[in-house]
Design an enzyme around this catalytic site. Sequence first.
Site, mmCIF file in Angstrom:
data_model
loop_
_atom_site.group_PDB
_atom_site.id
_atom_site.type_symbol
_atom_site.label_atom_id
_atom_site.label_comp_id
_atom_site.label_asym_id
_atom_site.label_seq_id
_atom_site.Cartn_x
_atom_site.Cartn_y
_atom_site.Cartn_z
ATOM 1 N N TYR A 265 0.839 -1.202 0.000
ATOM 2 C CA TYR A 265 0.000 0.000 0.000
ATOM 3 C C TYR A 265 0.869 1.244 0.000
ATOM 4 C CZ TYR A 265 0.782 -0.445 5.115
ATOM 5 O OH TYR A 265 1.329 -0.604 6.360
ATOM 6 N N PRO A 266 0.368 2.306 -0.620
ATOM 7 C CA PRO A 266 1.109 3.557 -0.577
ATOM 8 C C PRO A 266 0.669 4.400 0.605
ATOM 9 C CG PRO A 266 -0.696 3.764 -2.113
ATOM 10 C CD PRO A 266 -0.827 2.399 -1.484
ATOM 11 N N GLN B 61 9.621 -5.681 6.175
ATOM 12 C CA GLN B 61 9.019 -4.560 5.468
ATOM 13 C C GLN B 61 10.031 -3.894 4.558
ATOM 14 O OE1 GLN B 61 10.718 -3.854 8.034
ATOM 15 N NE2 GLN B 61 10.759 -1.712 8.596
HETATM 16 O O1 76R Z 1 14.755 0.822 10.928
HETATM 17 C C1 76R Z 1 14.468 1.017 12.114
HETATM 18 O O2 76R Z 1 14.265 0.125 12.954
HETATM 19 C C2 76R Z 1 14.368 2.422 12.545
HETATM 20 C C3 76R Z 1 13.009 2.749 12.817
HETATM 21 C C4 76R Z 1 12.135 2.855 11.555
HETATM 22 C C5 76R Z 1 12.087 3.915 10.657
HETATM 23 C C6 76R Z 1 12.935 5.150 10.587
HETATM 24 C C7 76R Z 1 11.122 1.911 11.162
HETATM 25 C C8 76R Z 1 10.900 0.667 11.772
HETATM 26 N N1 76R Z 1 10.410 2.425 10.099
HETATM 27 C C9 76R Z 1 10.991 3.647 9.755
HETATM 28 C C10 76R Z 1 10.595 4.490 8.731
HETATM 29 MN MN1 76R Z 1 8.664 1.701 9.364
HETATM 30 N N2 76R Z 1 6.935 0.981 8.612
HETATM 31 C C11 76R Z 1 5.985 1.727 7.927
HETATM 32 C C12 76R Z 1 4.781 0.945 7.836
HETATM 33 O O3 76R Z 1 0.820 1.052 8.202
HETATM 34 C C13 76R Z 1 1.440 1.949 8.781
HETATM 35 O O4 76R Z 1 0.918 2.571 9.749
HETATM 36 C C14 76R Z 1 2.833 2.356 8.332
HETATM 37 C C15 76R Z 1 3.472 1.442 7.274
HETATM 38 C C16 76R Z 1 5.040 -0.280 8.439
HETATM 39 C C17 76R Z 1 4.065 -1.434 8.605
HETATM 40 C C18 76R Z 1 6.393 -0.237 8.940
HETATM 41 C C19 76R Z 1 7.005 -1.272 9.621
HETATM 42 N N3 76R Z 1 8.434 3.411 8.250
HETATM 43 C C20 76R Z 1 9.384 4.388 8.067
HETATM 44 C C21 76R Z 1 8.894 5.352 7.108
HETATM 45 C C22 76R Z 1 9.665 6.562 6.562
HETATM 46 C C23 76R Z 1 9.489 7.757 7.440
HETATM 47 C C24 76R Z 1 10.380 8.913 6.995
HETATM 48 O O5 76R Z 1 11.486 8.682 6.520
HETATM 49 O O6 76R Z 1 9.945 10.082 7.164
HETATM 50 C C25 76R Z 1 7.620 4.926 6.731
HETATM 51 C C26 76R Z 1 6.694 5.578 5.732
HETATM 52 C C27 76R Z 1 7.346 3.724 7.471
HETATM 53 C C28 76R Z 1 6.155 3.007 7.407
HETATM 54 N N4 76R Z 1 8.912 0.050 10.523
HETATM 55 C C29 76R Z 1 9.960 -0.256 11.371
HETATM 56 C C30 76R Z 1 8.168 -1.138 10.353
HETATM 57 C C31 76R Z 1 8.800 -2.188 11.123
HETATM 58 C C32 76R Z 1 8.308 -3.637 11.145
HETATM 59 C C33 76R Z 1 9.914 -1.634 11.745
HETATM 60 C C34 76R Z 1 10.934 -2.312 12.651
HETATM 61 C C35 76R Z 1 11.598 -3.364 11.813
HETATM 62 C C36 76R Z 1 13.048 -3.380 11.746
HETATM 63 O O7 76R Z 1 13.713 -3.136 12.751
HETATM 64 O O8 76R Z 1 13.543 -3.664 10.634
#
Ligand code: 76R
Length: 254
Positions: free
Chosen positions: A150-151, A190
């Site tokens: 999804y976007p 993700q």
């Molecule tokens: O990588 C990290 O652990 C650092 C924390 C982190 C960042 C910076 C992180 C962790 N994400 C980051 C950035 Mn994410 N993420 C989403 C969605 O449905 C929704 O409500 C949102 C959709 C999911 C499901 C998800 C999962 N994340 C982002 C950004 C960019 C923001 C920016 O740069 O301004 C978006 C749009 C976004 C959205 N996020 C995690 C997850 C999961 C599972 C983690 C922890 C996993 C891991 O440690 O690899």
Amino acid sequence: MIDAPETDEGWFALHDFRTVDWDAWRDAPERDRETAIEDAAAFQKHREALARSDAGDSAVFSVTGSKADLLFVHFRETLDELDRIQRSFEQTEFAAYTERAHSYVSVSEVSGYVSDEYFTNPEEVDDGLKNYIEGKLTPEIPDDTYVSFYPMSKRRQPGQNWYDLDFEERADLMAGHGDVGREYAGKIKQVIASSVGLDDWEWGVTLFGDDPTDIKDIVYEMRFDEASSKYGEFGDFYVGRRFPPADFDAFLAG
Ligand code: 76R
């Protein structure tokens, strides 16, 4: 002006959604269908073989629901490669039985919220973090997996403007977001890819998991987390299941 957080970009992503023209497929002579199946399987097998050479990854998914029948996901180093893949698909015999339902173009991204140090002082960053970031920029697609795509964008309206917040506030919110995400370690993988300037929303979110309930749970839980509850806006959701190219015949036989 508020400075934009640093970002690093990795592989470009094409999410290519197709519907199958089932009437035309059923009406086609057996021999034509066989050629189309072989062609589709060969096309996809070739694209997926790249995964072993670390130059990208590809996968095909059977999409559940009426929005599409197939989703092809391709990660590549350049946008040009994605463009070539898209056009070479059209050269397959199978393409004649498909219509494009939707597509999404983005580039995998890590931003300053993941680690300030990585951007300001890269030599000091330990190998663990480097590997973690590298993994985010060159994402591999798990084998037997469900996908949700999804976007999304961050909200910009009076009182709820993500881009007006100062860095510390955004970093705090993203840390809270990361805490929720890490509860799903080992269950959900993700891929966050920026589509600013490339497609209609700000990011494409691709989630992979062995259990579709985990996909539903993580998205639901994140809805209660401020980064999403206050600032998240979402487009259409697509869900599907990966199949190996050799199973194109089974997919098309129903
Ligand atoms: O990588 C990290 O652990 C650092 C924390 C982190 C960042 C910076 C992180 C962790 N994400 C980051 C950035 Mn994410 N993420 C989403 C969605 O449905 C929704 O409500 C949102 C959709 C999911 C499901 C998800 C999962 N994340 C982002 C950004 C960019 C923001 C920016 O740069 O301004 C978006 C749009 C976004 C959205 N996020 C995690 C997850 C999961 C599972 C983690 C922890 C996993 C891991 O440690 O690899």
